[in-house]
Write a protein that holds these residues in place. Structure first.
Motif, PDB file in Angstrom:
ATOM      1  N   LEU A 138     -62.330 -40.301 -14.842  1.00  0.00           N
ATOM      2  CA  LEU A 138     -61.158 -38.919 -16.470  1.00  0.00           C
ATOM      3  C   LEU A 138     -62.052 -37.955 -16.276  1.00  0.00           C
ATOM      4  O   LEU A 138     -60.948 -36.228 -16.072  1.00  0.00           O
ATOM      5  N   THR A 139     -62.951 -37.512 -16.697  1.00  0.00           N
ATOM      6  CA  THR A 139     -64.366 -36.330 -16.192  1.00  0.00           C
ATOM      7  C   THR A 139     -63.879 -35.204 -15.087  1.00  0.00           C
ATOM      8  O   THR A 139     -63.299 -34.057 -14.795  1.00  0.00           O
ATOM      9  N   LEU A 140     -64.088 -36.526 -13.347  1.00  0.00           N
ATOM     10  CA  LEU A 140     -63.266 -35.455 -12.926  1.00  0.00           C
ATOM     11  C   LEU A 140     -62.043 -35.871 -12.464  1.00  0.00           C
ATOM     12  O   LEU A 140     -61.983 -33.838 -12.090  1.00  0.00           O
ATOM     13  N   VAL A 141     -60.951 -36.181 -13.508  1.00  0.00           N
ATOM     14  CA  VAL A 141     -59.673 -35.465 -12.908  1.00  0.00           C
ATOM     15  C   VAL A 141     -59.318 -34.192 -14.252  1.00  0.00           C
ATOM     16  O   VAL A 141     -59.281 -33.473 -14.092  1.00  0.00           O
ATOM     17  N   PHE A 142     -59.911 -34.162 -14.877  1.00  0.00           N
ATOM     18  CA  PHE A 142     -59.732 -33.293 -16.072  1.00  0.00           C
ATOM     19  C   PHE A 142     -60.110 -31.392 -15.321  1.00  0.00           C
ATOM     20  O   PHE A 142     -59.809 -30.836 -15.640  1.00  0.00           O
ATOM     21  N   VAL A 143     -61.496 -32.149 -14.953  1.00  0.00           N
ATOM     22  CA  VAL A 143     -61.766 -30.869 -14.354  1.00  0.00           C
ATOM     23  C   VAL A 143     -61.317 -30.337 -13.589  1.00  0.00           C
ATOM     24  O   VAL A 143     -60.381 -29.098 -12.999  1.00  0.00           O
ATOM     25  N   ILE A 144     -60.555 -31.003 -12.565  1.00  0.00           N
ATOM     26  CA  ILE A 144     -59.555 -30.677 -11.539  1.00  0.00           C
ATOM     27  C   ILE A 144     -58.651 -30.350 -11.391  1.00  0.00           C
ATOM     28  O   ILE A 144     -58.069 -29.750 -11.352  1.00  0.00           O
TER      29      ILE A 144
ATOM     30  N   ARG B 127     -56.385 -24.056 -26.952  1.00  0.00           N
ATOM     31  CA  ARG B 127     -57.503 -24.400 -27.079  1.00  0.00           C
ATOM     32  C   ARG B 127     -58.860 -24.314 -26.383  1.00  0.00           C
ATOM     33  O   ARG B 127     -58.278 -24.037 -25.347  1.00  0.00           O
ATOM     34  N   PRO B 128     -59.905 -23.986 -26.870  1.00  0.00           N
ATOM     35  CA  PRO B 128     -61.051 -24.198 -25.869  1.00  0.00           C
ATOM     36  C   PRO B 128     -61.171 -25.464 -24.810  1.00  0.00           C
ATOM     37  O   PRO B 128     -60.398 -26.719 -25.752  1.00  0.00           O
ATOM     38  N   LEU B 129     -61.268 -25.647 -24.031  1.00  0.00           N
ATOM     39  CA  LEU B 129     -62.026 -26.699 -22.944  1.00  0.00           C
ATOM     40  C   LEU B 129     -62.380 -28.086 -23.084  1.00  0.00           C
ATOM     41  O   LEU B 129     -61.708 -28.941 -23.834  1.00  0.00           O
ATOM     42  N   LEU B 130     -63.484 -27.450 -24.343  1.00  0.00           N
ATOM     43  CA  LEU B 130     -64.464 -29.231 -24.827  1.00  0.00           C
ATOM     44  C   LEU B 130     -62.953 -29.308 -25.751  1.00  0.00           C
ATOM     45  O   LEU B 130     -63.266 -30.275 -25.484  1.00  0.00           O
ATOM     46  N   VAL B 131     -62.542 -28.234 -26.530  1.00  0.00           N
ATOM     47  CA  VAL B 131     -62.014 -29.661 -27.438  1.00  0.00           C
ATOM     48  C   VAL B 131     -60.563 -30.320 -26.829  1.00  0.00           C
ATOM     49  O   VAL B 131     -60.316 -31.851 -26.709  1.00  0.00           O
ATOM     50  N   GLN B 132     -59.623 -29.910 -26.211  1.00  0.00           N
ATOM     51  CA  GLN B 132     -59.066 -30.359 -24.685  1.00  0.00           C
ATOM     52  C   GLN B 132     -59.685 -31.410 -24.200  1.00  0.00           C
ATOM     53  O   GLN B 132     -58.825 -32.402 -24.089  1.00  0.00           O
ATOM     54  N   TYR B 133     -60.703 -31.104 -23.733  1.00  0.00           N
ATOM     55  CA  TYR B 133     -61.706 -32.425 -23.049  1.00  0.00           C
ATOM     56  C   TYR B 133     -61.822 -33.735 -23.799  1.00  0.00           C
ATOM     57  O   TYR B 133     -61.537 -34.842 -23.684  1.00  0.00           O
ATOM     58  N   PHE B 134     -63.067 -33.523 -24.744  1.00  0.00           N
ATOM     59  CA  PHE B 134     -63.126 -34.853 -26.186  1.00  0.00           C
ATOM     60  C   PHE B 134     -61.517 -35.649 -26.462  1.00  0.00           C
ATOM     61  O   PHE B 134     -61.482 -36.591 -26.400  1.00  0.00           O
ATOM     62  N   ASP B 135     -60.284 -34.502 -26.714  1.00  0.00           N
ATOM     63  CA  ASP B 135     -59.161 -35.262 -27.364  1.00  0.00           C
ATOM     64  C   ASP B 135     -58.177 -35.313 -25.770  1.00  0.00           C
ATOM     65  O   ASP B 135     -58.214 -36.313 -26.576  1.00  0.00           O
TER      66      ASP B 135
END
Lengths: 517, 277, 313
Positions: free
Chosen positions: C20-26, C59-67
């Protein structure tokens, strides 16, 4: 044990299977094959791709419309409005709506309220891709339930053009937009002869006849708009009789082969898309006009037409497409001359030629054209180092001013003003707040473009447009290359109900009179 | 070693494979001298010519010579696949050896990352990486290498773990040899053959992935000729000129087949289980 | 049993989280602005900004990530930027096509590969064996887009036996089957090639085991030795490999779908990449990984069925 797994798998498969109801229709369904992965946005104010524009035109109307089969602004006729008046100064327009025009489904009749809502939606950046077209609009108001009044800040060359059944002129149901919200893009409600039944992603959009269409009940039961991206597969399906209408390739080989098929007609129609090379005149190497002239001399328009074919393409003659109001055919383009190109390059300090890094799209249609150009320029010593990106990235990066040369094809409402303003007015320069598609940073003809827009004398207006074209060509802000026409094949039993010479929606208009013989 | 080679050559299939590979490598190396035309030169008048006459294999939609493009295209296929597998062997092999040798949490963590890589279908991973980095030669090498690192790590790790416990490694450690010395002098030679066999088989896969990415439209940029890209262009013209798709398709098939035959022969010759019979 | 499944599923959680994390970053690093895709070529910067805001991309990336993490763990991948429909329902609409293709190719692969592999092993170095090895090598050397194009040319264009448009009507089983034939053959032959090879070598190995020799020495009929003891032992590596190849099948289905113009997961992932449909891309990658994790789990469970010793471990 194994059996239990099989059972679970079966349940899973059954749960995942997606069922779509089959719509039974006594009248025939027209099957149209389109070069597309999928349809995009069916909210007409967001329909920007050819794929979306073609189908939106079958579902919506504007206040006025182009006569079916024509793109001549002189032949604009009443659509949802049955008559209109214009004030003497050209700034106030009053439209009288046609009574008893029904929206699709149970969305009632069209009122002035829907029209005002639609035009306001169209002119707002957040809810429309065409907001810039409405810059001159001051107010849009309903005088009474059947009358709409538009006030302009300044005259525009063709107000009716903005209000046609094309781009931002489509009228939508206010109640449907408000009820469906973001879902409206895939469940639109209009007034046209066909309405959307459902979309199967990556497969097809199924339309059914709008029985209450105000011009009469359509002769077709519906339209199946099928997405088949591969030319080869689509052609095979068309040959095998699996399609009635087929998106064609603007290529002589395709046209010749398709014309030889039994019972098939190839329609080649307007508008032609003009391909131009915009050169960034503010940065090296194109800030030196000699390099721009060298590039212009290196381009071989005749070879481009030979490559595409004479039936489907023609040489670009000016920085405005041929036939547009205000177009001139003698702006003074530089002729194809390799030696002159080399001499100019040497003069500019590149005796051994030069390499230019250009960003381009991987969209096959545009990439193949670029490859022809790449080879032509190579003969003059100009090497194009292509940075091929996917289409969305291309659009983003050329707007970030990352490519010194931009290969771009476009067709717009057929009045010189729109093309000139979007591509060559300083207000439209990319990376500015009012940016549109001026990639060349050309600001040489602003006075003429602005003057022509507000000119009340038609002769003066045309003179200014002609002057603007000559200036842009002389300064080599852009090099026109080729105009490519639209090509569709159809089986001979398809009768559109009009003569197809042109279509602003970039595909054949399917009307209430279209039928399968 | 000599016996091994003799064994490899004794198998007619391996011999045939080696011959195929050699022919294609030669074609690639000699392309500038033997190609009849410049592979990028367009002769618009003679576009879509059938094979024969001035153009032995015909021309494409720009009037470019297919034979010349095939010859030059061999260079791309070979460069990308060799490069990608070299990178994967070095990185993957090192990771695997270290994981197997160090063991413990490090091993767990590293192999977890490898599992993540392995949980994407390799073509999908390659597709995303190339789309992300942009299609060019180096990025293709990186993308294909990335899909092959995890398998090489696995293949290097297992024998390393086994060798670590073996007497000669224990002895080396008792003699106070440094870890790098044990790894590279004692363990590496013992896992080399297995890694090399796998490399030859993965070369074939790499050629196929490169061609597949080009076919999807994410290959080396034009006007460079690639076999996958040529097949794709040919496919779009299949009704007018079927040879445009068939010829480069056959070229890919022959190269992959040759590599697989060689890889098979190598494996049969080195696999101890098969050797005993 | 249930404990085993649960343990395996729990073990997959870190992998899925990493994915999931990898996908988000990619997905964030890929250039290309989805707002522009939506607005098209006449968009003003103002309009683009408005759309970005509506999509939550400002929105900030972190917010998008946790969302993203939060909703993904609940099985909600959001709506497609292009169609505005939930990702899962988009996937569900094409999944039957992908499942059809994968299963059919698997069946073709096993139906051809296992018997041919056994036959070849029993005739080691005979004519049958050499033929089987050569043909399987050719089969696995064919890039699927090449074999697909060849099949299309032969059966679709030349003999006109099968339709060229592969998008079947899911409610019409005959149509569904008819349009499945060519794509499933394309992938099925590839699978058959792989499975033939694995079966052959597994059988050879199993036939060489000591107890097999013992059995034969004891006078157990040859046929029984081969089919009962031999195959039982060979089944384990075959199942492992078949499980592994589901990944290859899923990857290669992208190509098959392009050639045969079939809807499916591969086609939407290419579409999502082209249209910069972030949520769709994220959802698809996670679904791909999830499918592979599930297939691995099923493979592991099958081990237990084939060889009871594994279950104990």
């Amino acid at each position: 044990m194994i059996r239990r797994f099989g059972f679970k798998a079966a349940i899973l498969a059954a749960a995942l299977a997606f069922s779509t109801p089959v719509f039974a229709q006594p009248l025939p369904i027209l099957r149209v094959g389109m070069a597309a992965q999928d349809v995009g946005r069916l909210d007409p104010h967001f329909a920007v791709s050819t794929i979306d524009r073609v189908v939106v035109a079958w579902m919506f109307n504007g206040l006025v419309r182009f006569k079916p089969g024509s793109i001549d602004p002189a032949e604009i006729e009443p659509d949802l409005a049955q008559s209109w008046e214009r004030s003497d100064d050209g700034l106030t327009w009053t439209f009288h709506l046609r009574p008893n025009v029904a929206f699709h489904g149970n969305y009632g009749m069209v009122t002035a309220d829907d029209v005002v809502f639609s035009l306001k939606k169209s002119s707002t950046a957040a809810t429309s891709a065409f907001a810039a077209d409405f810059a001159a609009f001051e107010t849009i108001e309903a005088v009474d339930p059947m009358t709409v009044r538009i006030k302009l800040r300044n005259p525009v060359p063709s107000l009716l053009g903005i209000l046609t059944n094309y781009a931002g002129g489509y009228i939508v149901s206010r109640r449907a937009v408000e009820e469906r919200g973001a879902g409206f893009v895939r469940s639109p409600i209009g007034t046209g002869p066909f309405m959307l039944d459902h979309v199967t992603p990556n497969q097809s959009a199924e339309l059914v006849a709008h029985e209450g269409y105000f011009r009469g009940k359509p002769l077709l039961g519906g339209i199946s708009y099928r997405f088949i991206p591969s030319d080869a597969s689509r052609d095979l399906a068309f040959q095998a009789g699996e399609l009635d209408v087929n998106y064609g390739r603007a290529d002589q080989t395709w046209v010749n082969r398709t014309r030889q098929l039994p019972n098939v007609t190839v329609d080649v129609f307007e508008p032609g898309e003009l391909t131009e090379l915009s050169l960034n005149i503010t940065r090296p190497p194109f800030n030196d006009i000699r390099v721009r002239q060298a590039l212009a001399h290196a381009v071989n328009r005749a070879e481009f037409v030979r490559w595409r074919g004479a039936d489907v393409s023609r040489e670009g003659q000016s920085v405005v497409p041929r036939g547009y109001l205000g177009f001139i055919n003698d702006p003074g383009l530089l002729p194809h001359d390799i030696n002159r190109a080399k001499a100019l390059l040497a003069e500019a300090g590149y005796p051994n030629g030069l390499t230019i890094r250009v960003i381009h799209t991987q969209l096959p249609e545009m990439l193949s054209g670029m490859q022809v150009l790449q080879q032509q320029l190579r003969r003059a010593g100009i090497t194009l180092d292509l940075n091929i990106v996917e289409h969305a990235t291309f659009h983003q990066q050329i707007r970030q001013d990352l490519s010194p040369m931009v290969y771009y094809s476009a067709a717009r409402f057929p009045v010189a003003d729109i093309f000139l303003t979007q591509f060559f007015h300083s207000r439209s320069i990319v990376q500015t707040p009012t940016a549109v598609t001026n990639f060349s940073h050309c600001d040489k003809a602003d006075a003429q473009i602005d003057g022509a827009r507000v000119a009340t004398d038609l002769v003066e207006q045309r003179r200014l447009w002609a002057e603007a074209q000559r200036i842009i060509v002389r300064e080599v802000c852009a090099v026109p290359v080729i105009e490519t026409l639209l090509v569709f094949g159809r089986r001979n039993n398809v009768d559109y109900g009009y003569e197809l010479n042109g279509s602003m929606s970039l595909g054949p208009l399917i009307t209430e009179k279209t039928r399968l013989r | 070693m000599k016996a091994l080679l003799a064994k490899v050559w004794a198998n007619p299939m391996t011999f045939l494979g080696a011959l195929l590979c050699l022919a294609i490598v030669l074609a690639a190396v000699l392309a500038p001298w033997i190609a009849p035309y410049d592979p990028a030169d367009q002769d618009i008048i003679s576009r879509l010519q059938p094979p024969g006459g001035a153009y032995p294999f015909g021309t494409d939609q720009f009037g470019r010579d297919i034979l010349s493009r095939l010859l030059w295209g061999a260079r791309i296929s070979l460069t990308v696949s060799l490069g990608a597998i070299a990178v994967a062997v070095v990185i993957g092999g090192t990771i695997g050896m270290l994981a197997g040798y160090i063991g413990g949490t490090f091993d767990l963590l590293v192999m977890q990352v490898m599992d993540v890589l392995l949980s994407f279908p390799s073509l999908i991973l390659g597709l995303i990486v190339v789309a992300l980095l942009g299609p060019d030669l180096i990025n293709l090498v990186v993308a294909i290498a990335l899909t092959a690192i995890a398998p090489f790590a696995r293949v290097a790790r297992a024998p390393t773990m086994a060798l670590k416990e073996r007497a000669f490694v224990e002895a080396g450690r008792a003699l106070g040899f440094s870890h790098p010395r044990i790894l590279f002098r004692h363990i590496l030679p013992n896992i080399m053959s297995e890694v090399m066999v796998m490399a030859s088989l993965w070369m074939a896969t790499a050629v196929r992935v490169e061609a597949s990415l080009s076919f999807i439209g994410l290959g080396v940029k034009p006007p460079t000729a690639t076999w996958g890209g040529m097949t794709r262009d040919g496919f779009e013209n299949i009704l007018d000129a079927p040879w445009l798709a068939i010829l480069p398709g056959l070229a890919i098939l022959l190269l992959v087949l040759g590599l697989n035959m060689v890889g098979d022969g190598l494996r049969d010759a080195t696999d101890p289980r098969l050797r005993q019979e | 049993m249930l404990g085993f499944v649960l343990r395996r599923l729990l073990a997959a959680i870190p992998t899925l989280l990493a994915v999931l994390t990898l996908v988000f970053v990619i997905v964030r690093v890929v250039p290309g602005d989805p707002a522009l895709v939506i607005l098209g070529d006449q968009a003003t910067p103002e309009a683009t900004a408005a759309v970005r805001e509506r999509l939550g991309l400002d929105r900030p990336l972190l917010v998008q990530y946790f969302d993203f993490l939060g909703s993904a763990l609940q099985g909600d991948f959001g709506n497609s930027l292009v169609t505005n429909r939930p990702i899962l329902s988009e996937v569900r609409a094409v999944l039957p096509h992908t499942v059809d293709l994968t299963l059919a190719s698997m069946v073709i692969g096993v139906a051809i590969g296992v018997p041919v592999g056994i036959w070849a092993a029993l005739n080691r170095n005979g004519v049958i064996d050499v033929m089987a090895r050569l043909l399987s090598l050719i089969g696995l050397s064919f890039p699927v887009f090449v074999s697909g194009v060849f099949l299309l040319l032969a059966f679709g264009l030349h003999w006109r036996l099968f339709p060229v448009i592969g998008s079947a009507d899911l409610n019409d089983p005959l149509d569904r089957l008819h349009k499945l034939v060519l794509p499933a053959m394309t992938l099925g032959l590839l699978m058959a090639a792989y499975i033939t090879r694995v079966t052959r070598s597994a059988m050879l190995q199993s036939l060489g085991e000591d107890y097999m020799r013992t059995a034969r020495a004891k006078g157990v009929p040859r046929r029984r030795v081969v089919w009962v003891h031999g195959l039982r032992n060979a089944a384990l590596p075959i199942v492992t490999v078949v499980g592994l190849y589901v990944g290859i099948l899923l990857g290669n289905s992208v190509l098959t779908e392009i050639v045969f113009n079939r809807p499916g997961l591969g086609k939407i992932i290419v579409g999502a990449l082209n249209q910069r449909d972030y949520p769709m891309l994220q959802g698809l990658l996670v679904i791909y990984c999830f499918l592979i994790v599930i297939v691995n789990l099923i493979t592991d469970l099958l081990y237990g069925v084939i060889d009871p010793r594994v279950k104990a471990a």
